[in-house]
Design an enzyme around this catalytic site. Structure first.
Site, PDB file in Angstrom:
ATOM      1  N   ALA A   1       5.096   2.832   1.553  1.00  0.00           N
ATOM      2  CA  ALA A   1       4.472   1.910   2.373  1.00  0.00           C
ATOM      3  C   ALA A   1       3.953   1.201   0.933  1.00  0.00           C
ATOM      4  O   ALA A   1       3.275   1.999  -0.302  1.00  0.00           O
ATOM      5  CB  ALA A   1       3.734   2.355   2.702  1.00  0.00           C
TER       6      ALA A   1
ATOM      7  N   GLY B   1       7.469   6.051   3.745  1.00  0.00           N
ATOM      8  CA  GLY B   1       8.138   4.808   4.111  1.00  0.00           C
ATOM      9  C   GLY B   1       9.838   4.597   3.995  1.00  0.00           C
ATOM     10  O   GLY B   1      10.184   4.414   5.103  1.00  0.00           O
TER      11      GLY B   1
ATOM     12  N   GLU C   1      11.040   7.237   5.439  1.00  0.00           N
ATOM     13  CA  GLU C   1      11.211   6.999   6.928  1.00  0.00           C
ATOM     14  C   GLU C   1      12.343   5.818   8.210  1.00  0.00           C
ATOM     15  O   GLU C   1      12.137   5.919   8.451  1.00  0.00           O
ATOM     16  CB  GLU C   1       9.825   7.005   7.699  1.00  0.00           C
TER      17      GLU C   1
ATOM     18  N   GLU D   1       3.777  11.724   1.306  1.00  0.00           N
ATOM     19  CA  GLU D   1       2.851  11.135   1.542  1.00  0.00           C
ATOM     20  C   GLU D   1       1.127  12.515   1.012  1.00  0.00           C
ATOM     21  O   GLU D   1       0.419  11.582   0.747  1.00  0.00           O
ATOM     22  CB  GLU D   1       2.278  10.413   3.139  1.00  0.00           C
TER      23      GLU D   1
HETATM   24  C1  LIG Z   1       9.584   8.307  -8.547  1.00  0.00           C
HETATM   25  C2  LIG Z   1       8.571   6.212  -8.114  1.00  0.00           C
HETATM   26  C3  LIG Z   1       9.135   5.576  -6.988  1.00  0.00           C
HETATM   27  C4  LIG Z   1       8.671   5.647 -10.055  1.00  0.00           C
HETATM   28  O1  LIG Z   1       8.335   6.259 -10.561  1.00  0.00           O
HETATM   29  P1  LIG Z   1       8.413   5.609 -11.237  1.00  0.00           P
HETATM   30  O2  LIG Z   1      10.025   4.601 -12.671  1.00  0.00           O
HETATM   31  O3  LIG Z   1       7.251   6.505 -13.267  1.00  0.00           O
HETATM   32  O4  LIG Z   1       7.368   4.313 -11.733  1.00  0.00           O
HETATM   33  P2  LIG Z   1       6.095   4.301 -11.405  1.00  0.00           P
HETATM   34  O5  LIG Z   1       5.333   4.200 -13.326  1.00  0.00           O
HETATM   35  O6  LIG Z   1       5.599   5.692 -10.761  1.00  0.00           O
HETATM   36  O7  LIG Z   1       5.843   3.075 -10.625  1.00  0.00           O
HETATM   37  C5  LIG Z   1       6.376   2.087 -10.996  1.00  0.00           C
HETATM   38  C6  LIG Z   1       5.135   0.596 -10.985  1.00  0.00           C
HETATM   39  O8  LIG Z   1       5.258   0.810  -8.867  1.00  0.00           O
HETATM   40  C7  LIG Z   1       3.999   0.684  -8.792  1.00  0.00           C
HETATM   41  N1  LIG Z   1       4.476   1.529  -7.444  1.00  0.00           N
HETATM   42  C8  LIG Z   1       5.084   2.376  -7.486  1.00  0.00           C
HETATM   43  N2  LIG Z   1       5.639   3.371  -5.703  1.00  0.00           N
HETATM   44  C9  LIG Z   1       4.850   2.313  -5.356  1.00  0.00           C
HETATM   45  C10 LIG Z   1       4.420   1.490  -3.794  1.00  0.00           C
HETATM   46  N3  LIG Z   1       4.269   2.446  -3.007  1.00  0.00           N
HETATM   47  N4  LIG Z   1       3.446   0.817  -2.945  1.00  0.00           N
HETATM   48  C11 LIG Z   1       2.668   0.239  -4.447  1.00  0.00           C
HETATM   49  N5  LIG Z   1       2.922   0.360  -5.519  1.00  0.00           N
HETATM   50  C12 LIG Z   1       3.710   1.580  -6.324  1.00  0.00           C
HETATM   51  C13 LIG Z   1       3.367   1.165  -9.545  1.00  0.00           C
HETATM   52  O9  LIG Z   1       1.574   2.042  -9.135  1.00  0.00           O
HETATM   53  C14 LIG Z   1       3.860   1.084 -10.855  1.00  0.00           C
HETATM   54  O10 LIG Z   1       2.694   0.344 -10.957  1.00  0.00           O
HETATM   55  P3  LIG Z   1       1.827   0.122 -11.947  1.00  0.00           P
HETATM   56  O11 LIG Z   1       2.456   0.428 -13.438  1.00  0.00           O
HETATM   57  O12 LIG Z   1       0.781   1.218 -11.526  1.00  0.00           O
HETATM   58  O13 LIG Z   1       1.523  -1.537 -11.721  1.00  0.00           O
HETATM   59  C15 LIG Z   1       6.653   6.359  -7.565  1.00  0.00           C
HETATM   60  O14 LIG Z   1       6.897   5.530  -8.388  1.00  0.00           O
HETATM   61  C16 LIG Z   1       6.215   6.514  -6.742  1.00  0.00           C
HETATM   62  O15 LIG Z   1       6.702   8.081  -6.748  1.00  0.00           O
HETATM   63  N6  LIG Z   1       5.262   5.931  -6.674  1.00  0.00           N
HETATM   64  C17 LIG Z   1       5.290   6.524  -5.101  1.00  0.00           C
HETATM   65  C18 LIG Z   1       5.946   6.491  -4.146  1.00  0.00           C
HETATM   66  C19 LIG Z   1       4.817   7.380  -2.988  1.00  0.00           C
HETATM   67  O16 LIG Z   1       3.429   7.757  -2.715  1.00  0.00           O
HETATM   68  N7  LIG Z   1       5.198   6.955  -1.750  1.00  0.00           N
HETATM   69  C20 LIG Z   1       5.129   6.814  -0.284  1.00  0.00           C
HETATM   70  C21 LIG Z   1       4.248   5.812  -0.378  1.00  0.00           C
HETATM   71  S1  LIG Z   1       2.468   5.906   1.378  1.00  0.00           S
HETATM   72  C22 LIG Z   1       4.268   5.572   2.247  1.00  0.00           C
HETATM   73  O17 LIG Z   1       5.061   5.167   2.250  1.00  0.00           O
HETATM   74  C23 LIG Z   1       3.239   6.166   4.227  1.00  0.00           C
HETATM   75  C24 LIG Z   1       4.179   5.625   4.951  1.00  0.00           C
HETATM   76  C25 LIG Z   1       3.810   5.546   6.419  1.00  0.00           C
HETATM   77  C26 LIG Z   1       3.053   4.378   7.040  1.00  0.00           C
HETATM   78  C27 LIG Z   1       1.955   4.179   6.485  1.00  0.00           C
HETATM   79  C28 LIG Z   1       1.571   3.037   7.878  1.00  0.00           C
HETATM   80  C29 LIG Z   1       0.032   2.929   7.620  1.00  0.00           C
HETATM   81  C30 LIG Z   1      -0.868   2.444   8.459  1.00  0.00           C
HETATM   82  C31 LIG Z   1      -1.120   3.532   9.004  1.00  0.00           C
HETATM   83  C32 LIG Z   1      -2.891   2.944   9.449  1.00  0.00           C
HETATM   84  C33 LIG Z   1      -3.682   4.018  10.627  1.00  0.00           C
HETATM   85  C34 LIG Z   1      -4.889   4.355  10.968  1.00  0.00           C
HETATM   86  C35 LIG Z   1      -5.079   2.801  11.194  1.00  0.00           C
HETATM   87  C36 LIG Z   1      -7.201   3.405  10.925  1.00  0.00           C
HETATM   88  C37 LIG Z   1      -7.660   2.646  11.978  1.00  0.00           C
HETATM   89  O18 LIG Z   1      -7.660   2.465  13.065  1.00  0.00           O
HETATM   90  O19 LIG Z   1      -8.332   1.817  11.952  1.00  0.00           O
END
Ligand SMILES: CC(C)(COP(=O)(O)OP(=O)(O)OC[C@H]1O[C@@H](n2cnc3c(N)ncnc32)[C@H](O)[C@@H]1OP(=O)(O)O)[C@@H](O)C(=O)NCCC(=O)NCCSC(=O)/C=C/CCCCCCCCCCCCC(=O)O
Length: 725
Positions: free
Chosen positions: A67, A106, A109, A129
């Site tokens: 996500a 995500g 998933e 997450e």
């Molecule tokens: C391993 C990586 C993917 C890559 O690593 P690397 O090559 O070293 O590069 P990085 O330097 O880390 O990243 C490069 C740039 O990319 C940005 N980045 C990376 N990942 C993301 C991302 N997922 N989203 C946005 N941006 C991202 C990063 O910041 C760098 O940019 P910058 O330098 O900062 O500018 C590595 O990046 C990594 O590990 N990434 C994270 C992976 C991760 O953790 N993924 C999980 C994300 S959470 C998710 O997926 C959740 C899913 C579940 C569903 C969610 C549903 C939400 C809604 C629910 C709401 C319910 C509540 C309601 C409340 C109410 O009632 O109101």
């Protein structure tokens, strides 16, 4: 046939396969536009009578990083993930995920909603997450246990660890691993299964395999998770969600998953952990006050490095360099010490290699007693005893021996890097590389620049840190740099609290309940009380314990507690001597036990100094220790030693055990409220006017006067403040 308009590109390949490519660089995060693209393209592929099967992949050899975390703090729009993934699983044509690069959160998933998963051998998969204060709420907690069983799913979901493609295959997360182009393999494969029944491929319909010792398993895991979570709520919610997968039908389990996610999603802990994620990346884009940064400063290549001094730190640094693939010359002038170090380093490398299933890199290291052996290295890390005269002598030798241009780094934890540099003919080549013990394990590296360090020297040290897998933070030169400088007021308050009536147990309990892995006194016993004692002696703070009363507790015009000195005079150096703030079964033993001697000593000490003990609660412990530390953080920002609050927070989370779910000290101050922090500091300063560390920093006052802006706006205020100082 191709549609390039949206953030999910649709192409028809091999005549009959609908290929959907996620296009959202750099990691193809599932932003609202990407989700909309997937929904539209899946619908298009399924309604096209020519299409027999569908493949989903990511642009540029990267499946999907999950996500879009940047969307979490906003009003989220666009199609939600859960119905999107459910629709893919319900499709009547086979959908295959072609996983290259990463499939995380995500992203995985989404892949679990597909009917088949084919991964490239270099791909990495996981549900991280929990590290963002969340749980895999796009069906991850319900599908993964159904696919791989409860124990494996609990392990992956509660730790957030990534697995390799080979491990994913072994666990059953993917169906095939290939060394070839995963998209090509997936396209061919999808055609081979087109027309076959998909009934057995929909994971949500599987029965969750239940272990026979179901209750015991969950009880055990929950206990372990609660202990290691140190107050973080997401790991606990992850266990609860997986339990729902094991006990409830899929739809009910999904309801529970969403309910738990709703609590986490809006929590302060999730905000703190997501802040940490971006802060870690922000500090990687270092910037010196001169404006120097990656874009303006090209690092020099480092192939061969040297380590001078093979005590505990030198050994760890040698291991870390060798594990990075560098040739290392390890120098120790004392023969006995050299032999012991050689054995210790080999042991560490062998154990590390065994853990990772690789060959140890022993032959990358050459050992020598002679400093002349380093003549050809590109970079030296000095790790001799923490003594300015000795380090100065070593740096002069290094300047004479090394080839021109060799970068000279010191692993000092507090000494003046600029003074050392001034003792060399090329001060621009000198920087600090402050590792944390054990250096081959701890992630943090402070890269310390003096006023004369060249941007290229800083860039080279930052680049080397990155290569070593460290979280490297560039900081300015001052006593203790960032981490240790902030530790001083924290330790000082802890000592004062003992004088006023607290016990080491009470102070440690308050800090451990806050989330530190160890309270200040247990930590002091572990690292050794003699280290601080040596520093205080050098600073001429230690005096013979003859006097009593208040005047005996004043040094250089400020309140001073000699408690640590008194313990050291008794030979109580902590774990290594079996006695410190606590007692241990024997020297070197790690289990701290309350020590009646220490309690009597404190009673006698207070009586001798006319200190009337009072009752101290956890709140006072936290406010005094943490706010004094935070106050010093503001001074560091004011002095321009750290570029921004993120730098300080990353240092504390990665080097000092600050609980990640509290975001780091500066983030925490913002969460508590800057006005409240200021008010409490003022309160304690009035009560203890002889403690300069409790005097609120003028930057903190300015931020409060400016309406306590959110942390991402502090830099503007700091700049303005510095220009007016
Ligand atoms: C391993 C990586 C993917 C890559 O690593 P690397 O090559 O070293 O590069 P990085 O330097 O880390 O990243 C490069 C740039 O990319 C940005 N980045 C990376 N990942 C993301 C991302 N997922 N989203 C946005 N941006 C991202 C990063 O910041 C760098 O940019 P910058 O330098 O900062 O500018 C590595 O990046 C990594 O590990 N990434 C994270 C992976 C991760 O953790 N993924 C999980 C994300 S959470 C998710 O997926 C959740 C899913 C579940 C569903 C969610 C549903 C939400 C809604 C629910 C709401 C319910 C509540 C309601 C409340 C109410 O009632 O109101």
């Amino acid at each position: 046939m191709c549609d390039k308009g949206s953030m999910a590109q649709y192409t028809r390949v091999s005549g009959f396969v609908g290929l959907i490519t996620l296009q959202n660089p750099p990691v193809n995060a599932l932003s609202a536009a990407v989700r909309q693209g997937i929904v539209d393209m899946v619908e298009r592929a399924l309604s096209d009578p020519i299409v027999k099967s569908v493949v989903i992949c990511g642009q540029n050899g990267n499946f999907c990083g999950g996500a879009d975390i940047k969307e979490f703090g906003t009003n989220m729009s666009g199609p939600p993930l859960v119905p999107m993934i459910d629709a893919i699983e319900a499709a009547n044509k086979p959908v295959v995920a072609a996983i290259e690069g990463s499939a995380l959160g995500g992203g995985l998933e989404l892949a679990l909603g597909c009917h088949y998963r084919i991964a490239h051998s270099k791909a990495r998969l996981g549900l991280p997450e929990v590290t963002l204060g969340l749980l895999p709420a796009a069906g991850g907690t319900q599908r993964l246990p159904r696919l791989v069983g409860v124990p494996a799913a609990l392990n992956l979901i509660t730790t957030g660890r990534h697995v390799t493609a080979a491990q994913a295959l072994q666990l059953g997360i993917v169906d095939q691993v290939t060394d070839h182009n995963a998209v090509d393999v997936a396209v061919t494969f999808s055609l081979s299964v087109a027309g076959q029944s998909l009934d057995a491929r929909r994971i949500s319909t599987y029965l969750c395999p239940l272990p026979s010792d179901f209750d015991a398993l969950f009880e055990g895991v929950m206990q372990k998770v609660r202990q290691s979570a140190r107050g973080a709520i997401a790991p606990v919610a992850c266990v609860q969600a997986v339990r729902a997968a094991a006990t409830l039908p899929y739809t009910k389990g999904m309801e529970r998953e969403q309910e738990l996610m709703a609590t986490l999603f809006t929590s302060g802990q999730a905000r703190a952990q997501q802040y940490c994620f971006f802060a870690q990346r922000a500090v990687g884009r270092w910037r010196m006050p001169s404006g120097a940064r990656w874009e303006t400063s090209k690092p020099r290549p480092v192939h061969k490095a040297a380590v001078i001094g093979l005590g505990t730190m030198g050994r760890g640094i040698t291991v870390a360099l060798a594990q990075t693939g560098l040739s290392v010359v390890a120098v120790e002038t004392q023969e006995k010490q050299l032999m012991e170090a050689k054995q210790a380093v080999s042991g560490m490398l062998e154990r590390g290699a065994k853990r990772h299933g690789v060959v140890p890199t022993l032959d990358r290291i050459s050992y020598s007693q002679n400093i002349q052996a380093i003549a050809e290295v590109d970079l030296v890390i000095e790790a001799v005893f923490e003594d300015m005269a000795l380090k100065t002598e070593v740096f002069q030798q290094l300047s004479a021996v090394c080839k021109p241009g060799t970068l000279l780094c010191t692993n000092t934890s507090a000494l003046d890097v600029d003074k050392l540099a001034s003792e060399t003919p090329n001060p621009e080549l000198v920087v600090g590389m402050h590792f944390f013990a054990p250096a081959h394990v701890m992630k943090l590296l402070e890269v310390v620049y003096g006023p004369r360090s060249s941007p290229q020297a800083v860039a080279t040290a930052m680049q080397l840190g990155k290569k070593m897998g460290k979280v490297s933070v560039a900081v300015g030169n001052c006593r203790g740099f960032v981490g240790n400088r902030m530790l001083m007021p924290y330790l000082q308050q802890a000592f004062f609290l003992l004088e006023e009536g607290a016990t080491p147990e009470l102070v440690d309990q308050a800090l451990e309940e806050f989330g530190f892995p160890m309270g200040v006194f247990r930590m002091s016993d572990l690292s050794g009380l003699d280290i601080g004692w040596r520093v205080r002696k050098r600073d001429e703070l230690v005096e013979p314990d003859m006097a009593s009363g208040k005047s005996a507790r004043i040094r250089q015009g400020s309140r001073y507690s000699p408690l640590g000195d008194l313990l050291c005079e008794q030979g109580r150096f902590g774990q290594k001597t079996g006695r410190g703030w606590y007692q241990y079964d024997k020297p070197g033993s790690r289990v701290a036990r309350s020590d009646p001697w220490l309690h009597s000593f404190l009673v006698e000490y207070r009586a001798r100094h006319g200190l009337v003990p009072r009752s101290i609660d956890h709140q006072e412990v936290l406010e005094r220790c943490l706010y004094a530390l935070i106050n010093e953080g503001f001074r560091i920002l004011e002095d321009g030693i750290a570029a921004g609050p993120e730098d300080i927070d990353v240092i504390y989370v990665f080097g000092y055990g600050w609980p990640r779910h509290r975001g780091g000290p500066m983030f925490y101050a913002g969460m508590v409220g800057l006005a409240k922090v200021l008010e409490r500091l003022e309160h304690y300063q009035q009560a203890h006017p002889d403690v300069p560390y409790l005097q609120p920093c003028s930057l903190l006052r300015r931020l409060v006067a400016g309406g306590s802006p959110p942390i991402h706006r502090w830099r503007e205020v700091i700049k303005k403040h510095q220009s007016q100082l």
